[in-house]
Enzyme design. Sequence first.
Site, mmCIF file in Angstrom:
data_model
loop_
_atom_site.group_PDB
_atom_site.id
_atom_site.type_symbol
_atom_site.label_atom_id
_atom_site.label_comp_id
_atom_site.label_asym_id
_atom_site.label_seq_id
_atom_site.Cartn_x
_atom_site.Cartn_y
_atom_site.Cartn_z
ATOM 1 N N HIS A 11 0.066 20.505 67.900
ATOM 2 C CA HIS A 11 0.220 21.932 68.213
ATOM 3 C C HIS A 11 -0.015 22.774 66.967
ATOM 4 C CE1 HIS A 11 2.164 25.120 70.864
ATOM 5 N NE2 HIS A 11 2.037 25.735 69.696
ATOM 6 N N HIS A 13 -2.452 26.361 66.008
ATOM 7 C CA HIS A 13 -3.466 27.375 66.310
ATOM 8 C C HIS A 13 -4.392 27.493 65.101
ATOM 9 C CE1 HIS A 13 -1.252 28.948 69.868
ATOM 10 N NE2 HIS A 13 -0.216 28.457 69.197
ATOM 11 N N HIS A 189 2.268 26.690 76.682
ATOM 12 C CA HIS A 189 3.373 27.284 75.928
ATOM 13 C C HIS A 189 4.470 27.715 76.907
ATOM 14 C CE1 HIS A 189 0.415 27.468 72.749
ATOM 15 N NE2 HIS A 189 1.277 27.999 71.904
ATOM 16 N N GLU A 192 9.875 29.069 74.637
ATOM 17 C CA GLU A 192 9.934 29.515 73.247
ATOM 18 C C GLU A 192 10.608 30.878 73.239
ATOM 19 O OE1 GLU A 192 6.933 30.409 69.464
ATOM 20 O OE2 GLU A 192 6.169 30.498 71.510
ATOM 21 N N ASP A 270 2.518 24.710 64.290
ATOM 22 C CA ASP A 270 2.243 25.951 65.026
ATOM 23 C C ASP A 270 1.257 26.873 64.297
ATOM 24 O OD1 ASP A 270 2.425 27.654 67.183
ATOM 25 O OD2 ASP A 270 4.421 28.390 66.716
ATOM 26 N N ASP A 271 1.745 27.764 63.453
ATOM 27 C CA ASP A 271 0.923 28.676 62.638
ATOM 28 C C ASP A 271 1.443 28.570 61.202
ATOM 29 O OD1 ASP A 271 -0.513 30.316 64.888
ATOM 30 O OD2 ASP A 271 1.596 30.372 65.448
#
Length: 322
Positions: A11, A13, A189, A192, A270-271
């Site tokens: 996961h 981005h 997603h 969250e 994630d990011d």
Amino acid sequence: MTLHLKKVELHCHLEGAAPPELTAAQARKYGVDISGELRGGAYVWHDFASFLECYDKVSEVYRTEEDYARLTETYLDELAGINTIYSELIVSPDHGKRIGLGADAYISGICEGIRRAREKSGIEARLIVTGERHFGPESVIGAAEYAAKAGNPLITGFNLAGEERMGRVADYARAFDIARDAGLGLTIHAGEVCGAFSVADALDAVHPSRIGHGVRAVEDVDLVKRLADLGTVLEVCPGSNIALGVFPDFASHPLRRLKEAGVRVTISSDDPPFFHTSLAREYELAAEAFGFSDAEIDAMTRTAIEAAFVDEETRKALLARL
């Protein structure tokens, strides 16, 4: 402490993985002022809305096929340097269209970056095409159709990202039907920003093999049991969850509780630079903040390979590298 462990990430981005140093160089290249978003080598934001604004501004300095090749290669090189053997990157062909590059050139650049990185280190990577909820169901269907028709062996999954509070999952079910019929792996997603109900919605409407985040499921004991019984894999990103205030601190984060309840969990970033983290740090947190042993962390990495959107020959090869 965990550098010696093999790592897998499901996961991440792609634009969210843009290293600040590379972004600064790109901004200079195009004469773009990002001083409001990048200071002292770090991305600047203060809440979820400003995070999205910062993310969009940073994405503006990646414009060409070569820019995307370089971004992808740079991130995968970083992963390979910490013993990562496999990565799945969440990408948006719609973003390629919006910036005037076009979906095909956008994907082509990313695939070139994967090729370059693999040639150097042997790291494997695949792409998960994502639709974005805040652009509406038709846009998400378009993303699914693109992924289904691409005929690109590196595109192996489909995802739904964006603002969780925009509509119910059922509004986007058609897109997942298209992706499923094309043989793509499904992840979404949920759980969250929104609570346990969003995870239940995802299971009911989409029947995904994986859920991105999913950690709010802990609020419903019956849902946790359902996830465990189904074998649904959660792509857990603790650093992201703390940075965005999903949980106040690591002591209250449910990663260990979910694992001990029999839910299949994995670790991702994630990011990463936006949340002042990295895959290396997430593995360190697994050991230090959550108290997992090397064997327990290896088991989560094995789960990630078992859940990866790859052909069985590649899966066997990855398992052999653990």
